[in-house]
Design a protein around this motif. Structure first.
Motif, PDB file in Angstrom:
ATOM      1  N   ALA A 101       0.815  -1.220   0.000  1.00  0.00           N
ATOM      2  CA  ALA A 101       0.000   0.000   0.000  1.00  0.00           C
ATOM      3  C   ALA A 101       0.842   1.261   0.000  1.00  0.00           C
ATOM      4  CB  ALA A 101      -0.933  -0.013   1.210  1.00  0.00           C
ATOM      5  N   GLY A 102       2.058   1.192   0.553  1.00  0.00           N
ATOM      6  CA  GLY A 102       2.943   2.360   0.562  1.00  0.00           C
ATOM      7  C   GLY A 102       2.389   3.533   1.332  1.00  0.00           C
ATOM      8  N   LEU A 103       1.835   3.269   2.518  1.00  0.00           N
ATOM      9  CA  LEU A 103       1.220   4.340   3.305  1.00  0.00           C
ATOM     10  C   LEU A 103       2.219   5.422   3.694  1.00  0.00           C
ATOM     11  CD1 LEU A 103      -1.077   2.257   5.715  1.00  0.00           C
ATOM     12  CD2 LEU A 103      -1.640   3.257   3.495  1.00  0.00           C
ATOM     13  N   GLY A 104       3.493   5.077   3.754  1.00  0.00           N
ATOM     14  CA  GLY A 104       4.486   6.063   4.185  1.00  0.00           C
ATOM     15  C   GLY A 104       5.029   6.943   3.079  1.00  0.00           C
ATOM     16  N   ARG A 105       4.657   6.675   1.831  1.00  0.00           N
ATOM     17  CA  ARG A 105       5.246   7.438   0.725  1.00  0.00           C
ATOM     18  C   ARG A 105       4.908   8.923   0.774  1.00  0.00           C
ATOM     19  NH1 ARG A 105       4.088   2.815  -3.564  1.00  0.00           N
ATOM     20  NH2 ARG A 105       1.935   3.373  -3.035  1.00  0.00           N
ATOM     21  N   ALA A 108      -4.081   5.313   0.944  1.00  0.00           N
ATOM     22  CA  ALA A 108      -5.022   5.001   2.022  1.00  0.00           C
ATOM     23  C   ALA A 108      -6.124   4.073   1.519  1.00  0.00           C
ATOM     24  CB  ALA A 108      -5.625   6.279   2.587  1.00  0.00           C
ATOM     25  N   MET A 109      -6.622   4.334   0.312  1.00  0.00           N
ATOM     26  CA  MET A 109      -7.680   3.501  -0.249  1.00  0.00           C
ATOM     27  C   MET A 109      -7.178   2.078  -0.477  1.00  0.00           C
ATOM     28  SD  MET A 109      -9.988   4.202  -3.652  1.00  0.00           S
ATOM     29  CE  MET A 109     -10.538   5.746  -2.919  1.00  0.00           C
ATOM     30  N   ARG A 110      -5.948   1.957  -0.982  1.00  0.00           N
ATOM     31  CA  ARG A 110      -5.385   0.629  -1.216  1.00  0.00           C
ATOM     32  C   ARG A 110      -5.227  -0.118   0.108  1.00  0.00           C
ATOM     33  NH1 ARG A 110      -1.024   2.164  -3.495  1.00  0.00           N
ATOM     34  NH2 ARG A 110      -1.887   2.241  -5.601  1.00  0.00           N
ATOM     35  N   GLY A 111      -4.771   0.590   1.126  1.00  0.00           N
ATOM     36  CA  GLY A 111      -4.611  -0.030   2.431  1.00  0.00           C
ATOM     37  C   GLY A 111      -5.933  -0.453   3.042  1.00  0.00           C
ATOM     38  N   LEU A 112      -6.955   0.387   2.915  1.00  0.00           N
ATOM     39  CA  LEU A 112      -8.264   0.065   3.481  1.00  0.00           C
ATOM     40  C   LEU A 112      -8.920  -1.102   2.752  1.00  0.00           C
ATOM     41  CD1 LEU A 112      -9.558   3.684   4.134  1.00  0.00           C
ATOM     42  CD2 LEU A 112      -8.987   1.960   5.867  1.00  0.00           C
ATOM     43  N   MET A 113      -8.716  -1.184   1.450  1.00  0.00           N
ATOM     44  CA  MET A 113      -9.235  -2.332   0.698  1.00  0.00           C
ATOM     45  C   MET A 113      -8.619  -3.625   1.220  1.00  0.00           C
ATOM     46  SD  MET A 113      -9.351  -0.987  -3.262  1.00  0.00           S
ATOM     47  CE  MET A 113      -9.728  -2.645  -3.849  1.00  0.00           C
ATOM     48  N   ALA A 114      -7.317  -3.600   1.492  1.00  0.00           N
ATOM     49  CA  ALA A 114      -6.645  -4.781   2.034  1.00  0.00           C
ATOM     50  C   ALA A 114      -7.195  -5.129   3.416  1.00  0.00           C
ATOM     51  CB  ALA A 114      -5.141  -4.538   2.109  1.00  0.00           C
ATOM     52  N   GLY A 149      -3.507  10.179  10.166  1.00  0.00           N
ATOM     53  CA  GLY A 149      -3.503   8.826  10.722  1.00  0.00           C
ATOM     54  C   GLY A 149      -4.782   8.479  11.472  1.00  0.00           C
ATOM     55  N   PRO A 150      -5.292   9.381  12.331  1.00  0.00           N
ATOM     56  CA  PRO A 150      -6.554   9.080  13.034  1.00  0.00           C
ATOM     57  C   PRO A 150      -7.718   8.818  12.079  1.00  0.00           C
ATOM     58  CG  PRO A 150      -5.411  10.889  14.104  1.00  0.00           C
ATOM     59  CD  PRO A 150      -4.675  10.624  12.836  1.00  0.00           C
ATOM     60  N   GLU A 151      -7.742   9.514  10.950  1.00  0.00           N
ATOM     61  CA  GLU A 151      -8.811   9.287   9.965  1.00  0.00           C
ATOM     62  C   GLU A 151      -8.698   7.880   9.387  1.00  0.00           C
ATOM     63  OE1 GLU A 151      -8.712  12.369   6.999  1.00  0.00           O
ATOM     64  OE2 GLU A 151      -8.248  13.899   8.496  1.00  0.00           O
ATOM     65  N   PHE A 152      -7.478   7.442   9.141  1.00  0.00           N
ATOM     66  CA  PHE A 152      -7.266   6.100   8.603  1.00  0.00           C
ATOM     67  C   PHE A 152      -7.731   5.049   9.609  1.00  0.00           C
ATOM     68  CE2 PHE A 152      -4.829   2.259   7.808  1.00  0.00           C
ATOM     69  CZ  PHE A 152      -4.927   2.115   6.432  1.00  0.00           C
ATOM     70  N   ILE A 153      -7.419   5.249  10.875  1.00  0.00           N
ATOM     71  CA  ILE A 153      -7.828   4.305  11.911  1.00  0.00           C
ATOM     72  C   ILE A 153      -9.349   4.253  12.015  1.00  0.00           C
ATOM     73  CG2 ILE A 153      -7.816   3.882  14.400  1.00  0.00           C
ATOM     74  CD1 ILE A 153      -4.957   4.914  14.461  1.00  0.00           C
ATOM     75  N   ALA A 154      -9.991   5.421  11.928  1.00  0.00           N
ATOM     76  CA  ALA A 154     -11.449   5.472  12.005  1.00  0.00           C
ATOM     77  C   ALA A 154     -12.081   4.735  10.824  1.00  0.00           C
ATOM     78  CB  ALA A 154     -11.920   6.920  12.041  1.00  0.00           C
ATOM     79  N   ALA A 155     -11.498   4.888   9.651  1.00  0.00           N
ATOM     80  CA  ALA A 155     -12.027   4.205   8.466  1.00  0.00           C
ATOM     81  C   ALA A 155     -11.869   2.696   8.602  1.00  0.00           C
ATOM     82  CB  ALA A 155     -11.322   4.710   7.213  1.00  0.00           C
ATOM     83  N   ALA A 156     -10.761   2.256   9.179  1.00  0.00           N
ATOM     84  CA  ALA A 156     -10.538   0.821   9.374  1.00  0.00           C
ATOM     85  C   ALA A 156     -11.530   0.249  10.377  1.00  0.00           C
ATOM     86  CB  ALA A 156      -9.114   0.576   9.849  1.00  0.00           C
ATOM     87  N   ALA A 157     -11.935   1.065  11.340  1.00  0.00           N
ATOM     88  CA  ALA A 157     -12.897   0.608  12.343  1.00  0.00           C
ATOM     89  C   ALA A 157     -14.229   0.230  11.712  1.00  0.00           C
ATOM     90  CB  ALA A 157     -13.098   1.677  13.402  1.00  0.00           C
TER      91      ALA A 157
END
Length: 508
Positions: free
Chosen positions: A60-64, A77-83, A113-121
């Protein structure tokens, strides 16, 4: 295949053919959200030595995007959330009992980062955001889970950060995290190796390193270090290309740095097992390792295939389970799973023990592992049982065993399953010839025990073997004389020859 009913098992017990119950299994999993990839690893088996049954990652390359604007890029972020959504669904239907979902440097440092965590929830995943020190601690315990006697510094290189953790006496001591992940290294190396090393030294000193930690070995954790070690195996034409516990002397760094600067990306990528993203990062990884070795005055390095994910599992164990030997636990589980009858590897070990007094503890445990695995290749084609035993020993997913130990285990299993000397792979200087010869003797002794008993335990209690005055004496108790036969005597002679003794069969 139908299951045996309790009545069938009882009937088998009366006949002396004990039912071998299917080992209880427990599935756990870790979802690791890193700067380079998002990965799901599912484990099954004994808690102290679980085997990987599923492993998938998405780059996903979240750190790029962090270097650009301090945020995880929308596409990444979208690629990571799909995974993550896929992994949550798979874990549910794989009946995973314990699922840990952790995020490290990229999510930790990103403004969104908090938005990503919320989306994963929303996918039903509760993400634990690890601090740098928690990440270092988990990596340190990952090393200890596989190398219980490790004494040095666990060095975990990820995409966004570098973690250092002191490991000694089964515990993790000092730990620290630094913004030295492979995604950040290119910018830091623009001013040349000397300035780069100076910058790394300054970071470490600010955190109190090395201060009393100089001169200790490193335990290398993370995909970039493993890729660098894979390159070393290629350069040295190592006869056993196993990364776990591959040892790198300090002198190896010169050839690695030189090779990463000389070889093209295409040449690095062509190395068997080398991923494209790892090949691209090799020059930076080599430069960082060279800097760390100089700063910490490192004498040698050992690769650990167990890291953060295994450390998280290990941290959840009670003290009694942690104290178990991971090699023996795994061998016993595998032996039980594949045994024809009720497994009795420990009984075989005790039966052949009089032939191998005075051995080092390290060799004793490998001999025990070989005994526990003494039935694992019986279902293979008879022409390939020795080959199967060799493969299990060399390439099994064992923890707590070094490279020489793997070779000894393979040699014992090779002989135990009828392998001829000429068929065993040449391991060059990786293990001494006298130790290989001793492992062959283990295998022949185990082979005799299996032939004598037919694969069940009771005959071992009615027989005894010993080396007495140059004679290999096999004694059979009264009422058990009919265990003797041509095939037993033939294997007794083979073992006697290997021990430079004369075979003797005694009826008590």
């Amino acid at each position: 295949m139908s299951r045996r009913s309790p009545s069938q098992c009882a009937r088998s017990d009366r006949l002396g053919l004990l039912c071998s119950p299917k080992p209880a299994v427990h599935r756990s999993a870790v979802i690791d959200i890193g700067s380079n990839s998002v990965r799901l690893v599912v484990y099954e088996g004994p808690a102290r030595a679980p085997a990987v049954i599923f492993n998938e990652k998405v780059a996903a390359g979240l750190g790029r995007g962090l270097a650009i604007d301090g945020r995880i890029a929308g596409e990444d972020a979208m690629r990571g959330l799909m995974a993550l959504r896929r992994y949550a669904l798979l874990a549910k239907h794989m009946e995973v009992k314990d699922l840990q979902c952790v995020a490290t440097a990229a999510v930790r440092d990103a403004e969104n980062g908090p938005e990503f965590i919320a989306a994963a929830a929303e996918a039903g995943l509760k993400i634990r955001l690890l601090s740098g020190e928690e990440e270092a601690e988990a990596a340190g315990y990952g090393v200890l889970s596989a190398i219980p006697d490790a004494h040095g510094i666990a060095v975990d290189l990820g995409g966004g950060s570098l973690e250092l953790a002191e490991v000694a006496n089964g515990q993790v001591g000092r730990r620290a995290s630094f913004p030295l992940g492979v995604l950040r290294l290119p910018a830091l190396r623009k001013e040349g190796q000397q300035n780069f090393e100076r910058a790394v030294r300054k970071m470490l000193r600010a955190a109190g390193w090395p201060d009393g930690m100089a001169g200790l070995p490193l335990y290398l954790v993370g995909g970039s270090w493993r890729a660098l070690s894979r390159l070393d195996l290629e350069l040295t034409h190592d006869p056993l290309a196993v990364l776990d516990q591959h040892s790198l002397p300090r002198s190896a760094l010169r050839r690695l740095v030189r090779a990463t600067n000389r070889l093209t990306f295409e040449e690095l990528r062509a190395i068997p097992g080398m991923a494209s993203n790892r090949a691209a990062a090799l020059p930076d990884a080599a430069a960082l390792l060279a800097a760390l070795v100089n700063i910490l005055d490192v004498p040698e390095m050992t690769v650990s295939s167990s890291g953060l994910r295994e450390g998280l599992l290990y941290q959840a164990l009670d003290a009694e389970t942690r104290a178990q030997d991971p090699l023996i636990v795994a061998a016993e589980f595998e032996g039980r799973r594949l045994a024809r009858f009720a497994p009795h590897g420990r009984a075989i070990t005790e039966w052949i023990a009089p032939l191998f007094t005075g051995e080092a503890p390290a060799d004793n445990r490998v001999r025990l592992a070989a005994s526990l695995l003494s039935d694992v290749a019986w279902s293979a084609n008879p022409d390939f049982r020795a080959e199967r035993g060799t493969e299990i020993g060399l390439h099994g997913n064992w923890r707590g065993i070094d490279i020489p130990g793997r070779i000894l285990l393979a040699r014992a299993l090779h002989a135990g399953f009828g392998g001829a000397d000429s068929d065993f792979p040449d391991m060059g200087p990786l293990v001494a010839a006298d130790r290989l010869a001793r492992a062959r003797q283990w295998g022949l002794a185990i082979r005799l025990a299996q032939r004598l008993t037919g694969g069940v335990e009771a005959p071992l209690k009615a027989s005894h073997i010993a080396l007495i005055d140059g004679k290999l004496r096999l004694s059979l108790d009264h009422g058990w004389h009919h265990l003797a036969g041509e095939s037993v005597e033939r294997r007794l002679r083979s073992l006697a020859q290997a021990l430079d003794a004369k075979a003797e069969l005694v009826m008590l």
